[in-house]
Design an enzyme around this catalytic site. Structure first.
Site, PDB file in Angstrom:
ATOM      1  N   GLU A 116      45.104   6.120 -16.094  1.00 24.12           N
ATOM      2  CA  GLU A 116      44.937   5.157 -17.769  1.00 24.12           C
ATOM      3  C   GLU A 116      45.854   4.684 -18.421  1.00 24.12           C
ATOM      4  OE1 GLU A 116      41.817   7.662 -19.539  1.00 24.12           O
ATOM      5  OE2 GLU A 116      42.477   8.798 -18.805  1.00 24.12           O
ATOM      6  N   GLU A 136      38.888  13.110 -11.488  1.00 21.25           N
ATOM      7  CA  GLU A 136      37.990  14.310 -12.644  1.00 21.25           C
ATOM      8  C   GLU A 136      36.932  15.101 -13.031  1.00 21.25           C
ATOM      9  OE1 GLU A 136      41.664  10.930 -15.070  1.00 21.25           O
ATOM     10  OE2 GLU A 136      39.767  11.400 -13.292  1.00 21.25           O
TER      11      GLU A 136
END
Length: 257
Positions: A116, A136
């Site tokens: 990210e 995730e």
């Protein structure tokens, strides 16, 4: 910041560098590191001599292994959203909205929050050995720092679903083919390539780079036609525009102020 800090900030000439330096935890991001990154970005914003910001890392295996699970794993749902995620989004938004070009140098793998961070930058250059992705789903989480949105804007819904829902990592060569990274290079070629990109960016008009970045953000928000009108007017009003036209007519390199 000290050389033994988890985040090191340096300036050489017109290029600022933020280096992730938490090697014992594969450069996993903590709240404290986010605060250091934000202070460094703020310093770049205020420094007119800096033309480019690079994000690098110490350690060959990982650029960044993500948000440190030891920090967010046990916090309550309320603080997860209102503090940890909100803090990260604020910092990454500041990176994305910086009027100066930003480059993520992925000498190692960029995973979860590390991916990210790279997505918040304008350019991404990776070592061929690097792996990239969002794991995730394997720990019951999602990319919380705008990774879903930035990845979707970059490569579309199909690849975004593949990376987020499957939670599998892809190699840098595949990431380059998908348009996630600009180039995948041999490890011993990475630094030279990034240096060349930095040198090119320093030759470009400050106004054009700043307005161009804002124009791209406006396009992403859907205000395409108005954005182009505004951007063209702002550039034309700048001294750089006059110098650029004069240099073209005189068949010389532009000397942007």
């Amino acid at each position: 910041m000290q050389q033994d800090s988890d985040v090191i900030f340096t300036i050489e000439g017109a290029v600022a560098t933020i280096t992730l330096n938490r090697r014992t935890r594969h450069n996993a991001l903590t709240t404290s590191m986010l605060e250091d990154i934000e202070r460094s970005v703020a310093s770049v914003e205020r420094n007119d001599e800096v033309r480019v910001l690079k994000f690098t890392s110490n350690g060959q295996r990982f650029f960044c292994s993500g948000a440190d699970i030891n920090e967010w794993g046990d916090i309550d749902p309320q603080r997860m959203g209102t503090r940890f995620i909100r803090d990260g989004n604020r910092v990454f938004r500041r990176i994305a909205e910086l009027d100066k070009p930003t480059i993520a140098v992925l000498s190692g793998s960029a995973i979860g929050g590390g991916f990210e961070l790279a997505l918040a930058c304008d350019f991404r250059y990776a070592s061929v050995d690097a792996r990239i992705g969002f794991p995730e789903a394997a720990v019951g989480a999602i990319p919380g720092w705008m990774g879903c949105a930035r990845l979707s804007e970059l490569v579309g819904a199909t690849r975004t679903r593949e990376l987020i829902l499957l939670g599998e990592l892809v190699g840098a060569v595949t990431a380059a083919q998908w348009g996630i990274v600009n180039e995948a290079l041999a490890a011993d070629e990475l630094a030279a390539r990034v240096d060349a990109v930095c040198a090119t960016l320093q030759k470009r008009s400050r106004t054009s780079l700043s307005v161009g970045k804002r124009l791209i953000r406006m396009m992403e928000s859907g205000e395409h036609e108005y954005a182009h009108e505004l951007a063209a007017s702002v550039c034309k009003a700048s001294p750089d525009a006059s110098e650029g036209v004069a240099a073209f007519r005189e068949k010389r390199h532009a000397n942007f102020s």
